[in-house]
Enzyme design. Structure first.
Site, short mmCIF file in Angstrom:
data_model
loop_
_atom_site.label_atom_id
_atom_site.label_comp_id
_atom_site.label_asym_id
_atom_site.label_seq_id
_atom_site.Cartn_x
_atom_site.Cartn_y
_atom_site.Cartn_z
N LYS A 279 -5.06 -18.33 4.42
CA LYS A 279 -5.53 -17.04 4.91
C LYS A 279 -6.57 -16.47 3.95
O LYS A 279 -6.29 -16.31 2.76
CB LYS A 279 -4.37 -16.06 5.05
CG LYS A 279 -4.80 -14.67 5.50
CD LYS A 279 -3.69 -13.65 5.36
CE LYS A 279 -4.18 -12.25 5.71
NZ LYS A 279 -3.19 -11.20 5.41
N SER B 183 -8.13 -12.64 7.85
CA SER B 183 -7.43 -11.35 7.86
C SER B 183 -8.16 -10.34 8.73
O SER B 183 -9.38 -10.40 8.91
CB SER B 183 -7.31 -10.80 6.43
OG SER B 183 -8.58 -10.45 5.93
N LYS C 204 -10.33 -13.72 3.77
CA LYS C 204 -11.04 -12.63 4.43
C LYS C 204 -12.31 -13.16 5.09
O LYS C 204 -12.90 -14.14 4.62
CB LYS C 204 -11.38 -11.54 3.41
CG LYS C 204 -10.15 -10.87 2.81
CD LYS C 204 -10.53 -9.79 1.81
CE LYS C 204 -9.28 -9.12 1.24
NZ LYS C 204 -9.61 -8.06 0.26
N ARG D 249 -10.08 -11.62 -6.49
CA ARG D 249 -10.05 -10.27 -7.06
C ARG D 249 -9.91 -10.39 -8.57
O ARG D 249 -9.19 -11.24 -9.05
CB ARG D 249 -8.87 -9.47 -6.49
CG ARG D 249 -8.89 -7.97 -6.78
CD ARG D 249 -7.69 -7.29 -6.15
NE ARG D 249 -7.61 -7.52 -4.71
CZ ARG D 249 -6.57 -7.17 -3.96
NH1 ARG D 249 -5.51 -6.62 -4.52
NH2 ARG D 249 -6.59 -7.40 -2.65
N HIS E 203 0.80 -1.23 0.00
CA HIS E 203 0.00 0.00 0.00
C HIS E 203 0.83 1.27 0.00
O HIS E 203 0.29 2.36 -0.20
CB HIS E 203 -0.93 0.02 1.23
CG HIS E 203 -1.82 -1.18 1.32
ND1 HIS E 203 -2.80 -1.45 0.39
CD2 HIS E 203 -1.88 -2.19 2.23
CE1 HIS E 203 -3.42 -2.57 0.72
NE2 HIS E 203 -2.88 -3.04 1.83
N TYR F 157 -6.96 -14.40 -1.93
CA TYR F 157 -7.80 -13.21 -1.97
C TYR F 157 -8.47 -13.06 -3.34
O TYR F 157 -7.82 -12.63 -4.30
CB TYR F 157 -6.96 -11.96 -1.70
CG TYR F 157 -6.56 -11.75 -0.25
CD1 TYR F 157 -7.01 -12.58 0.76
CD2 TYR F 157 -5.72 -10.70 0.09
CE1 TYR F 157 -6.65 -12.38 2.07
CE2 TYR F 157 -5.34 -10.48 1.41
CZ TYR F 157 -5.81 -11.33 2.40
OH TYR F 157 -5.45 -11.12 3.70
N GLY G 253 -2.65 -7.17 10.78
CA GLY G 253 -1.55 -6.25 10.52
C GLY G 253 -1.87 -4.82 10.87
O GLY G 253 -1.51 -4.32 11.93
#
Length: 308
Positions: free
Chosen positions: A204, A252, A206, A173, A49, A171, A281
């Site tokens: 892992k 997450s 969401k 996407r 990010h 994840y 995190g």
């Protein structure tokens, strides 16, 4: 060794003693040692990010050593980070916390709709740094997914050959997945299944919402009357989709939330649904250190069953 840890290790009977030992190291470290639950500190956000978005709110977090100390003092099961952050602190903190090398990363300077992460570390790096595991992100739903699946499979094969555990960030996407679909129950469960089929030891994903993205999946859920009204029910389905709970599935923490209680409620839902824990995190390192330690202590008490 606690019976729960022995049970979990039994799910990985095809793996070498070295790999099973490193899974045990994850499960037997920190405040949650022996419970079969995990709270991991991941700090790949500087790459993913950008530094200001990640660390400006809490400037001490610009320093790699800050995160080692936070993971150690909080009693996390492990600390996960890209190559640079681990190299910058591993000598000072060698042996104090299990390490996971995040082997691929994606930046937002060119934030394409169908992402493909760059490979930024290797199994050899992980062995050199004394890691117990390597981590890899896949984006099910991306037009680049098949490339990532192949890269991930090669990473897992090499990790297992060298006695390391493999953690897969799965994840959803891509162009054909809506924003709501990225966390939809059917899509998250599918992403967990893909990671399990690729050979991941730890998956892992969401936390899933009640949204159902795929029309054919919607028919299947309605016909089977799959419970999904609560987070715990949805988590239970995702865990079920990961070889009927015979793979470690953690969830997450997501974007920073100001309200601690909202995160604690989420952790309760994960716990009550049979989830194995959280990988938190930004909600850890973006809080001031004292606040973060209190926050993580409460999260661990929830997973340990010491706090309702």
């Amino acid at each position: 060794m606690e019976s729960r840890v022995k049970e979990i290790l039994g799910w990985y009977s095809s793996d070498s003693p070295g790999t099973r030992t490193n899974i045990a190291r994850l499960l037997n470290h920190g405040r949650l040692a022996g419970t079969g639950k995990l709270v991991i500190l991941p700090v790949d956000q500087g790459f993913e990010h950008g530094p200001a978005r990640s660390f400006a709110v809490n400037p001490p977090a610009y320093a790699p050593t800050y995160h080692f100390r936070l993971a150690i003092d909080a009693g996390c099961n492990a600390y996960a980070a890209p190559l640079g952050f681990l190299e910058a602190g591993v000598a000072e903190f060698a042996g104090e916390v299990p390490l996971i090398l995040k082997m691929n990363n994606h930046d937002v300077l060119h934030d394409e709709k169908d992402p493909l992460s760059a490979v930024t570390g290797s199994v050899k790096d992980a062995l050199r740094l004394g890691c117990v595991a390597v981590g890899f992100t896949i984006y099910p739903g991306s037009s680049q997914a098949q490339i990532m699946y192949q890269q991930c499979r090669e990473m897992i094969q090499e990790a297992k050959a060298n006695g390391l555990a493999a953690v897969v960030w799965s994840y959803p996407r891509g162009t054909d997945v809506s924003k709501a679909g990225e966390t939809g129950l059917d899509v998250v469960a599918y992403a967990a299944q893909i990671a399990a089929q690729l050979g991941a030891h730890v998956i892992k994903v969401k936390p899933p919402t009640e949204h159902i993205e795929q029309a054919e999946a919607k028919k299947a859920y309605e016909k089977a009357k799959v419970p999904m009204a609560t987070l715990s029910e949805r988590v239970r389905h995702v865990v079920q989709s990961s070889f009927d709970g015979r793979r470690i599935v953690i969830f997450s923490g997501g974007a920073t939330k100001e309200n601690d209680e909202a995160i604690f409620d989420e952790c309760r839902g994960i716990r009550d649904g049979g989830g194995f824990g959280s990988i938190i995190g930004r909600n850890s390192f973006q809080r001031p250190r004292d606040h973060a330690l209190r926050f993580l202590d409460t999260v661990m008490k929830i997973y340990a069953g010491e706090k309702k």
